[in-house]
Design an enzyme around this catalytic site. Structure first.
Site, PDB file in Angstrom:
ATOM      1  N   LYS A  67       9.461  -2.119 -19.908  1.00  0.00           N
ATOM      2  CA  LYS A  67       9.364  -1.015 -18.930  1.00  0.00           C
ATOM      3  C   LYS A  67      10.758  -0.449 -18.622  1.00  0.00           C
ATOM      4  O   LYS A  67      10.937   0.767 -18.487  1.00  0.00           O
ATOM      5  CB  LYS A  67       8.679  -1.499 -17.644  1.00  0.00           C
ATOM      6  N   HIS A 111      44.817 -10.753 -32.237  1.00  0.00           N
ATOM      7  CA  HIS A 111      43.365 -10.953 -32.193  1.00  0.00           C
ATOM      8  C   HIS A 111      42.752 -11.161 -33.580  1.00  0.00           C
ATOM      9  O   HIS A 111      41.548 -11.335 -33.683  1.00  0.00           O
ATOM     10  CB  HIS A 111      42.706  -9.764 -31.488  1.00  0.00           C
ATOM     11  N   GLU A 125      13.251   7.436 -20.822  1.00  0.00           N
ATOM     12  CA  GLU A 125      12.849   8.527 -19.901  1.00  0.00           C
ATOM     13  C   GLU A 125      14.089   9.305 -19.428  1.00  0.00           C
ATOM     14  O   GLU A 125      14.103  10.544 -19.403  1.00  0.00           O
ATOM     15  CB  GLU A 125      12.115   7.887 -18.717  1.00  0.00           C
ATOM     16  N   LEU A 149       0.817  -1.220   0.000  1.00  0.00           N
ATOM     17  CA  LEU A 149       0.000   0.000   0.000  1.00  0.00           C
ATOM     18  C   LEU A 149       0.849   1.268   0.000  1.00  0.00           C
ATOM     19  O   LEU A 149       0.564   2.232   0.708  1.00  0.00           O
ATOM     20  CB  LEU A 149      -0.964  -0.027   1.200  1.00  0.00           C
ATOM     21  N   ARG A 180      23.707  11.898 -14.674  1.00  0.00           N
ATOM     22  CA  ARG A 180      23.210  11.928 -13.287  1.00  0.00           C
ATOM     23  C   ARG A 180      24.365  11.660 -12.325  1.00  0.00           C
ATOM     24  O   ARG A 180      24.432  12.237 -11.243  1.00  0.00           O
ATOM     25  CB  ARG A 180      22.099  10.886 -13.083  1.00  0.00           C
ATOM     26  N   SER A 193       3.794   2.413 -15.891  1.00  0.00           N
ATOM     27  CA  SER A 193       4.388   3.749 -15.965  1.00  0.00           C
ATOM     28  C   SER A 193       3.318   4.815 -15.835  1.00  0.00           C
ATOM     29  O   SER A 193       2.190   4.638 -16.268  1.00  0.00           O
ATOM     30  CB  SER A 193       5.121   3.947 -17.288  1.00  0.00           C
ATOM     31  N   HIS A 210      11.708   1.690 -21.433  1.00  0.00           N
ATOM     32  CA  HIS A 210      10.929   2.928 -21.282  1.00  0.00           C
ATOM     33  C   HIS A 210      11.672   3.879 -20.346  1.00  0.00           C
ATOM     34  O   HIS A 210      11.815   5.071 -20.610  1.00  0.00           O
ATOM     35  CB  HIS A 210       9.529   2.600 -20.741  1.00  0.00           C
ATOM     36  N   ASN A 211      12.161   3.343 -19.252  1.00  0.00           N
ATOM     37  CA  ASN A 211      12.845   4.195 -18.276  1.00  0.00           C
ATOM     38  C   ASN A 211      14.185   4.707 -18.805  1.00  0.00           C
ATOM     39  O   ASN A 211      14.561   5.838 -18.533  1.00  0.00           O
ATOM     40  CB  ASN A 211      13.051   3.449 -16.955  1.00  0.00           C
TER      41      ASN A 211
HETATM   42  C1  6PG Z   1       7.402   5.671 -14.555  1.00  0.00           C
HETATM   43  C2  6PG Z   1       8.735   5.990 -13.944  1.00  0.00           C
HETATM   44  C3  6PG Z   1       8.956   5.348 -12.625  1.00  0.00           C
HETATM   45  C4  6PG Z   1      10.342   5.614 -12.047  1.00  0.00           C
HETATM   46  C5  6PG Z   1      10.547   6.991 -11.556  1.00  0.00           C
HETATM   47  C6  6PG Z   1      11.864   7.228 -10.834  1.00  0.00           C
HETATM   48  O1  6PG Z   1       7.409   5.183 -15.665  1.00  0.00           O
HETATM   49  O2  6PG Z   1       6.372   5.921 -13.934  1.00  0.00           O
HETATM   50  O3  6PG Z   1       9.735   5.546 -14.814  1.00  0.00           O
HETATM   51  O4  6PG Z   1       8.801   3.973 -12.816  1.00  0.00           O
HETATM   52  O5  6PG Z   1      10.525   4.785 -10.974  1.00  0.00           O
HETATM   53  O6  6PG Z   1      10.452   7.867 -12.617  1.00  0.00           O
HETATM   54  O7  6PG Z   1      12.952   6.752 -11.519  1.00  0.00           O
HETATM   55  P1  6PG Z   1      14.425   7.237 -11.116  1.00  0.00           P
HETATM   56  O8  6PG Z   1      14.458   7.384  -9.629  1.00  0.00           O
HETATM   57  O9  6PG Z   1      15.366   6.190 -11.562  1.00  0.00           O
HETATM   58  O10 6PG Z   1      14.619   8.554 -11.779  1.00  0.00           O
END
Ligand code: 6PG
Length: 512
Positions: A215, A485, A222, A20, A321, A143, A218-219
């Site tokens: 996923k 090689h 992102e 939760l 980062r 996501s 996707h990240n």
């Molecule tokens: C999503 C995001 C999510 C992710 C956060 C934080 O698709 O909703 O990708 O899953 O956990 O954005 O990610 P970071 O802490 O690695 O920036």
């Protein structure tokens, strides 16, 4: 919300949620808003009562369809068969512990759905282990953050077809919806009033770890999407001296064109935001420049290296980062290491437009890299991924939702075997049209000493990909020199390997 196991809770719930946290709570309300009864459970019983209090206080319209159940056995009993249990707990060991606690209580064909950001290899392992017990294990990428979970996330389901058939009605109901023709997200849901119609942003991505893999990519996208926006901001701020609200207006304008996306939209909002502690200041100027990360971007970059896929821009976004995180070191270095002292004297609108184009072209490369990764992973894991469908479910609900995902969808629908997104006619033209400005921005950033690793690595990717002869001939000769090689020859068929007996370094050259 009922908080005890009563007669009513005996096998009356359509689905259960274990965990939760923010995502779990919002997903429960989303499912309940669609008319399903949901059992809510947590290993921490205080969280069950706390959630019950909260949804009552918030007068959640669907609270009646949520059963809060603290006892695990009662939670299991409350579920209709085949039982469907979403787990939303921290990835890794905790997930295994939760699965271990559930498994002895489950029966044939019950389904455990891991909706956290799990590593796809863990999902494959778990799916294999549970399949032996006739329990379906689903790795479900979710996501959209808190709001997505509440009003419509993008759901990337990986698991058996049987499990998908069971979950599809709920998944289709709760996922984000987009307009069938334009691909534009419907965003007018509110508590108790979910959106109706449209195309649901969910699909059965493939078996076992496929959903979590998609996923993860996707990240990765992102990460690079966010980094590119940050580099555009950095250039406007440092080279053009623009103030946050002025940049905010630029992003608002960009959001109406080819860059239209959730991340551009929130960037505009953030830049216009004043600091709540002192309204004279802009909020963004008060945020410390160190970025956190939970690991999915890093997994993407590591996997790219493992598979030998040149996802360099995605990896650069992770490293960006990392360098942001060594703030103290950077502050010291900023006083010791000097860069150029150059002032930009050209046209401001022209540079803003060039930055726009650099961002767009780099973004195309970033998505191309993400899709290349998925293309390779499907060979590695024997999945049959449908890239058109994956692009489709990225159009709404998720963090990388963007207008141009409609174009990616169309590109893969037209040519499901498209080798690289950059080769699709639409994106090829966009790259051709934008590359002059893109190069201008990369050169200008270098001249001004502004770090733009994402713009530059994306440009290097573009140039590397379109170059028929790279300097790897010399590299391979070097490898042959010091390590025998071997090398392939330009005048022989591929697959034949040669070697020259090189002299020791410093000794006379070979006589040929
Ligand atoms: C999503 C995001 C999510 C992710 C956060 C934080 O698709 O909703 O990708 O899953 O956990 O954005 O990610 P970071 O802490 O690695 O920036």
């Amino acid at each position: 919300m009922a908080t005890k196991t009563t007669k009513r809770t005996q096998a009356s719930a359509d689905i259960g949620v274990f965990g939760l946290g923010v995502m779990g709570q919002n997903l429960i309300l989303n499912i309940a808003d669609h008319g399903y009864t949901v059992s809510a459970h947590s290993a921490v019983s205080k969280e069950v009562t706390g959630f019950a209090r909260k949804i009552k206080a918030d007068a959640e319209p669907s609270a009646d369809r949520v059963l809060g159940i603290s006892n695990l056995k009662d939670f299991i009993k409350s579920l209709k068969r085949p039982r469907k249990i979403i787990i939303l707990v921290p990835a890794g060991r905790v997930t295994d512990l939760v699965i271990d606690s559930l498994t002895p209580l489950l029966q044939k064909d019950d389904i455990i759905i891991d909706s956290g950001n799990a590593q796809w290899t863990d999902t494959i392992r778990r799916e294999n282990a549970l399949a032996k017990k006739n329990i379906h294990f689903v790795g479900n990428g979710v996501s959209g953050g808190e709001t997505g979970a509440r009003f419509g996330p993008s759901l990337m389901m990986g698991g058996s077809k049987h499990a998908w058939r069971s979950l599809k009605p709920i998944w289709t109901a709760i996922a984000a919806k987009v307009d069938r023709k334009t691909g534009k997200p419907y965003e007018d849901a509110s508590p108790g009033k979910p959106v109706k119609g449209g195309e649901a942003c969910t699909t059965h991505v493939g078996p076992d770890g496929a959903g979590h893999y998609v996923k993860m990519v996707h990240n990765g996208i992102e990460y690079i999407d966010m980094q590119l926006i940050c580099e555009a901001y950095m250039l406007m701020k440092t080279v053009l001296g623009m103030k946050p609200d002025e940049m905010g207006k630029v992003f608002t304008r960009w959001n109406k064109g080819v860059l239209d996306s959730f991340l551009i939209e929130i960037t505009a909002d953030i830049l216009k935001q004043r600091d709540p502690a002192n309204k004279k200041n802009f909020f963004v100027d008060k945020v410390l420049d160190t970025a956190g990360q939970k690991g999915t971007g890093k997994w993407t970059a590591i996997n790219a290296l493992d598979m030998g896929i040149p996802a360099n821009a995605i990896a650069e976004a992770v490293f960006a980062r990392c360098i942001s995180a060594i703030k103290d070191e950077r502050v010291i270095a900023s006083k010791k290491l000097k860069g150029p002292k150059k002032r930009y004297t050209g046209s401001k609108p022209a540079l803003v437009k060039a930055i726009h184009d650099a961002l767009y072209c780099s973004k195309i490369c970033a998505y191309a890299q993400g899709f290349q990764l998925m293309a390779e992973a499907q060979n590695e894991y024997n999945w049959k991924l449908n890239f058109g469908k994956i692009a489709k479910i990225f159009r709404g609900g998720c963090i990388i939702r963007a207008g141009f995902l409609q174009k990616i969808t169309q590109a893969y629908e037209k040519n499901p075997k498209l080798q690289n997104l950059m080769l699709d006619p639409y994106f090829k033209k966009a790259l051709h049209d934008g590359q002059r400005n893109w190069r201008k921005v990369a050169a200008l950033a270098a001249e001004h000493g502004v770090p733009t690793p994402a713009f530059m690595s994306a440009l290097s990717y573009f140039d590397g990909y379109r170059t028929a002869v790279l300097p790897a001939n010399l590299l391979q000769a070097q490898r042959d020199y010091f390590g025998a090689h071997t090398y392939e020859r330009t005048d022989k068929k591929r697959g034949q390997f040669f070697h020259i007996d090189w002299p020791e370094p410093g000794r006379p050259q070979l006589k040929m």
